[in-house]
Design a protein around this motif. Structure first.
Motif, PDB file in Angstrom:
ATOM      1  N   PHE A 182      39.558  24.200  40.034  1.00 26.53           N
ATOM      2  CA  PHE A 182      40.510  25.214  39.840  1.00 26.53           C
ATOM      3  C   PHE A 182      39.572  26.442  39.955  1.00 26.53           C
ATOM      4  O   PHE A 182      39.851  27.604  40.321  1.00 26.53           O
ATOM      5  CB  PHE A 182      41.116  25.243  38.737  1.00 26.53           C
ATOM      6  N   GLY A 183      38.441  26.513  39.584  1.00 28.04           N
ATOM      7  CA  GLY A 183      37.449  27.353  39.454  1.00 28.04           C
ATOM      8  C   GLY A 183      37.059  27.768  40.980  1.00 28.04           C
ATOM      9  O   GLY A 183      37.176  28.994  41.419  1.00 28.04           O
ATOM     10  N   ALA A 184      36.989  26.725  41.874  1.00 28.76           N
ATOM     11  CA  ALA A 184      36.668  27.000  43.142  1.00 28.76           C
ATOM     12  C   ALA A 184      38.035  27.814  43.841  1.00 28.76           C
ATOM     13  O   ALA A 184      37.828  28.730  44.800  1.00 28.76           O
ATOM     14  CB  ALA A 184      36.526  25.853  44.100  1.00 28.76           C
ATOM     15  N   LEU A 185      39.160  27.419  43.359  1.00 27.78           N
ATOM     16  CA  LEU A 185      40.395  28.027  43.968  1.00 27.78           C
ATOM     17  C   LEU A 185      40.519  29.511  43.355  1.00 27.78           C
ATOM     18  O   LEU A 185      40.886  30.506  43.946  1.00 27.78           O
ATOM     19  CB  LEU A 185      41.579  27.067  43.227  1.00 27.78           C
ATOM     20  N   ALA A 186      40.077  29.742  42.203  1.00 26.09           N
ATOM     21  CA  ALA A 186      40.038  31.016  41.743  1.00 26.09           C
ATOM     22  C   ALA A 186      39.155  31.858  42.600  1.00 26.09           C
ATOM     23  O   ALA A 186      39.517  33.187  43.175  1.00 26.09           O
ATOM     24  CB  ALA A 186      39.605  31.339  40.334  1.00 26.09           C
ATOM     25  N   VAL A 187      37.992  31.415  43.124  1.00 30.49           N
ATOM     26  CA  VAL A 187      37.245  32.052  44.073  1.00 30.49           C
ATOM     27  C   VAL A 187      37.911  32.301  45.401  1.00 30.49           C
ATOM     28  O   VAL A 187      37.791  33.389  45.960  1.00 30.49           O
ATOM     29  CB  VAL A 187      35.751  31.419  44.149  1.00 30.49           C
ATOM     30  N   LEU A 188      38.556  31.276  45.892  1.00 25.29           N
ATOM     31  CA  LEU A 188      39.112  31.220  47.003  1.00 25.29           C
ATOM     32  C   LEU A 188      40.166  32.315  47.023  1.00 25.29           C
ATOM     33  O   LEU A 188      40.555  32.988  47.987  1.00 25.29           O
ATOM     34  CB  LEU A 188      39.641  30.145  47.596  1.00 25.29           C
ATOM     35  N   SER A 189      40.813  32.445  45.749  1.00 25.32           N
ATOM     36  CA  SER A 189      42.094  33.276  45.624  1.00 25.32           C
ATOM     37  C   SER A 189      41.793  34.755  45.854  1.00 25.32           C
ATOM     38  O   SER A 189      42.270  35.677  46.662  1.00 25.32           O
ATOM     39  CB  SER A 189      42.748  33.018  44.341  1.00 25.32           C
ATOM     40  N   LEU A 190      40.581  34.958  45.246  1.00 34.17           N
ATOM     41  CA  LEU A 190      39.961  36.369  45.094  1.00 34.17           C
ATOM     42  C   LEU A 190      39.462  36.791  46.452  1.00 34.17           C
ATOM     43  O   LEU A 190      39.623  37.955  47.156  1.00 34.17           O
ATOM     44  CB  LEU A 190      38.892  36.385  43.804  1.00 34.17           C
ATOM     45  N   LEU A 191      38.717  35.979  47.228  1.00 34.61           N
ATOM     46  CA  LEU A 191      38.328  35.947  48.615  1.00 34.61           C
ATOM     47  C   LEU A 191      39.673  36.476  49.598  1.00 34.61           C
ATOM     48  O   LEU A 191      39.487  37.198  50.319  1.00 34.61           O
ATOM     49  CB  LEU A 191      37.488  34.919  49.049  1.00 34.61           C
ATOM     50  N   SER A 192      40.638  35.701  49.148  1.00 37.65           N
ATOM     51  CA  SER A 192      41.651  36.109  50.076  1.00 37.65           C
ATOM     52  C   SER A 192      42.547  37.221  49.955  1.00 37.65           C
ATOM     53  O   SER A 192      42.826  38.013  50.777  1.00 37.65           O
ATOM     54  CB  SER A 192      42.734  34.713  49.821  1.00 37.65           C
ATOM     55  N   LEU A 193      42.271  37.702  48.656  1.00 38.61           N
ATOM     56  CA  LEU A 193      42.692  38.932  48.314  1.00 38.61           C
ATOM     57  C   LEU A 193      42.139  39.921  49.022  1.00 38.61           C
ATOM     58  O   LEU A 193      42.559  41.188  49.582  1.00 38.61           O
ATOM     59  CB  LEU A 193      42.845  39.169  46.867  1.00 38.61           C
ATOM     60  N   LEU A 194      40.490  39.714  49.042  1.00 41.00           N
ATOM     61  CA  LEU A 194      39.733  41.064  49.645  1.00 41.00           C
ATOM     62  C   LEU A 194      40.011  41.092  51.344  1.00 41.00           C
ATOM     63  O   LEU A 194      39.966  42.021  51.700  1.00 41.00           O
ATOM     64  CB  LEU A 194      38.383  40.695  49.270  1.00 41.00           C
ATOM     65  N   VAL A 195      40.188  39.629  51.763  1.00 39.61           N
ATOM     66  CA  VAL A 195      40.316  39.780  53.257  1.00 39.61           C
ATOM     67  C   VAL A 195      41.859  40.443  53.691  1.00 39.61           C
ATOM     68  O   VAL A 195      41.952  41.058  54.615  1.00 39.61           O
ATOM     69  CB  VAL A 195      40.419  38.104  53.717  1.00 39.61           C
ATOM     70  N   VAL A 196      42.803  40.107  52.897  1.00 43.73           N
ATOM     71  CA  VAL A 196      44.061  40.826  53.102  1.00 43.73           C
ATOM     72  C   VAL A 196      43.845  42.210  52.886  1.00 43.73           C
ATOM     73  O   VAL A 196      44.492  43.157  53.754  1.00 43.73           O
ATOM     74  CB  VAL A 196      45.318  40.038  52.202  1.00 43.73           C
ATOM     75  N   PHE A 197      43.343  42.752  51.737  1.00 44.83           N
ATOM     76  CA  PHE A 197      43.188  44.189  51.636  1.00 44.83           C
ATOM     77  C   PHE A 197      42.403  44.829  52.782  1.00 44.83           C
ATOM     78  O   PHE A 197      42.681  45.582  53.128  1.00 44.83           O
ATOM     79  CB  PHE A 197      42.203  44.215  50.238  1.00 44.83           C
ATOM     80  N   LEU A 198      41.314  44.162  53.495  1.00 42.76           N
ATOM     81  CA  LEU A 198      40.716  44.750  54.495  1.00 42.76           C
ATOM     82  C   LEU A 198      41.194  44.788  55.638  1.00 42.76           C
ATOM     83  O   LEU A 198      41.213  45.562  56.643  1.00 42.76           O
ATOM     84  CB  LEU A 198      39.279  43.975  54.780  1.00 42.76           C
ATOM     85  N   PHE A 199      42.194  43.587  56.130  1.00 39.61           N
ATOM     86  CA  PHE A 199      42.781  43.425  57.342  1.00 39.61           C
ATOM     87  C   PHE A 199      44.019  43.482  57.703  1.00 39.61           C
ATOM     88  O   PHE A 199      44.752  44.074  58.778  1.00 39.61           O
ATOM     89  CB  PHE A 199      42.450  41.955  57.698  1.00 39.61           C
TER      90      PHE A 199
END
Length: 409
Positions: A182-199
């Motif tokens: 679940f910690g890895a999922l939290a990191v992936l969720s944050l990464l996805s948020l940044l990708v959506v914000f950028l693109f």
């Protein structure tokens, strides 16, 4: 009411004859978000034995993590769709991913069963909204001629989650514990948020869904039949699938370290099932007929799983089960959209409600079965419900055939 999915308003792509690379990047960013959300939803399936052991609860109690998530997501789907109707779609997507980041982090830090269930409720609250807006966002990001391809890319995140996300989460849990997953999922969720914000560009709302759209659908017998089939088959599948890990470990004596690879096979078969279902829909033209065929395949695989002891047979049956079930939502979604007519988004939102509540109900029934009758009981429960879905699909097929005959020359 004009369905948002069917309309491309003034957008960042207006004036271009072909979809830009930047726009395609935004579609892939959306697909990544779908991958993260789906992996979060299904993560407990591969981690159930570890969660139950660590939190000192039964497998059925641990399965409440799936029940709570699905129930909240389903019940709040129509409400969140209406309430959020006037908000920019990019802003909604960023909000959803922010909540998933917080929810997964809370899961990773959970020190008790109650706190873990709370973390699942946090993410479940906003999960239903995701499925109500994904198709609309995908289509608006590209030129009209590329709408189908964009939607396929966005929803490919579901298949990738089954192929990679859930098995990888199970493997991480086996190595570092379920909290690490679940910690890895939290990191992936944050990464996805940044990708959506950028693109992903700003997407002002086109047309919102009103409560009157849901009232208009209330009298549709075709939609009711589609939702009944959805409910029964999803209940059956998740009564079995939620507890497949305890079944494989306790009944087939498969090492916990091998659960990830077994779920990987299920997921890979699921990708093939999507294509098989799409091909069958093109050839047969009848979602109900496809539902009957795929439903029967699920029933046969579930019935044989407790009866055949060979590990080779288990592998084959998991592949058949994964392929058949993963093809069902394609046919179900088609049936729902056809039944919804001009109120497609409201129909989809209702479908999300039924689908997620059925996941919750299935996980609950499977949990009761495993706690009272052993690890094979959820599989038998799932088979019974899936058989019922086949019978309902046959009724829908006959009704449709009778209607066509009446309207014929």
């Amino acid at each position: 009411m004009v369905d948002e999915v069917a309309v491309r308003p003034d957008s960042v792509l207006a004036g271009f004859e072909s979809t830009t690379r930047r726009a395609w990047a935004s579609v892939w960013a959306l697909g990544f978000a779908v991958f993260v959300v789906t992996t979060t939803e299904m993560a407990p399936v591969g981690l159930l034995p570890e969660i139950a052991h660590d939190l000192d609860v039964s497998s059925g109690s641990a399965g409440v993590a799936v029940t709570a998530f699905g129930l909240v997501a389903g019940l709040l789907a129509p409400v969140s769709t209406v309430v959020s109707g006037r908000f920019d779609r990019r802003a909604l997507l960023l909000t959803i991913l922010s909540v998933f980041t917080a929810g997964n982090l809370l899961s990773a830090l959970s020190s008790s069963y109650g706190l873990f269930i709370l973390s699942r409720l946090v993410t479940g609250v906003i999960h239903g909204l995701m499925w109500s807006i994904v198709a609309a966002i995908a289509i608006r990001l590209v030129q009209p001629k590329d709408g189908v391809r964009a939607t396929a890319i966005a929803f490919s995140g579901i298949s990738v989650a089954l192929v990679l996300g859930v098995p990888l989460g199970s493997s991480i849990g086996n190595i570092g514990g379920w909290r690490a997953a679940f910690g890895a999922l939290a990191v992936l969720s944050l990464l996805s948020l940044l990708v959506v914000f950028l693109f992903v560009p700003r997407l002002p709302v086109v047309e919102s869904v009103a409560w009157s759209d849901f009232r208009r659908l209330a009298g549709s017998r075709a939609l009711l039949a589609a939702l009944v089939v959805t409910c029964v088959v999803v209940v059956g599948n998740y009564a079995a699938y939620t507890y497949v890990a305890p079944f494989l470990i306790d009944e087939r004596h498969i090492a916990s370290s091998m659960i990830g690879p077994y779920l990987l096979l299920y997921g890979i078969a699921g990708v093939a099932g999507n294509f098989i279902s799409g091909f069958a829909l093109d050839r047969l033209g009848s979602p109900a007929k496809v539902l009957v065929a795929l439903g029967l395949a699920v029933v046969v695989s579930l019935v044989l799983l407790p009866l055949l002891n060979s590990r080779y047979a288990v592998v084959v049956l998991l592949v058949v089960w994964g392929a058949a079930y993963s093809g069902l939502p394609v046919a179900l979604q088609t049936l729902v959209l056809r039944s919804g007519g001009d109120s497609g988004q409201a129909a989809t939102s209702t479908y999300v409600l039924v689908f997620n509540c059925s996941i919750a109900m299935g996980a609950l029934l499977g949990g009761f079965a495993i706690d009272t009758s052993g690890a094979s009981a959820p599989i038998w429960t799932g088979a019974a419900f899936c058989l019922l879905s086949v019978l309902v699909s046959l009724m829908v097929t006959r009704t449709s055939s009778s209607a066509e005959a009446t309207e014929g020359p």
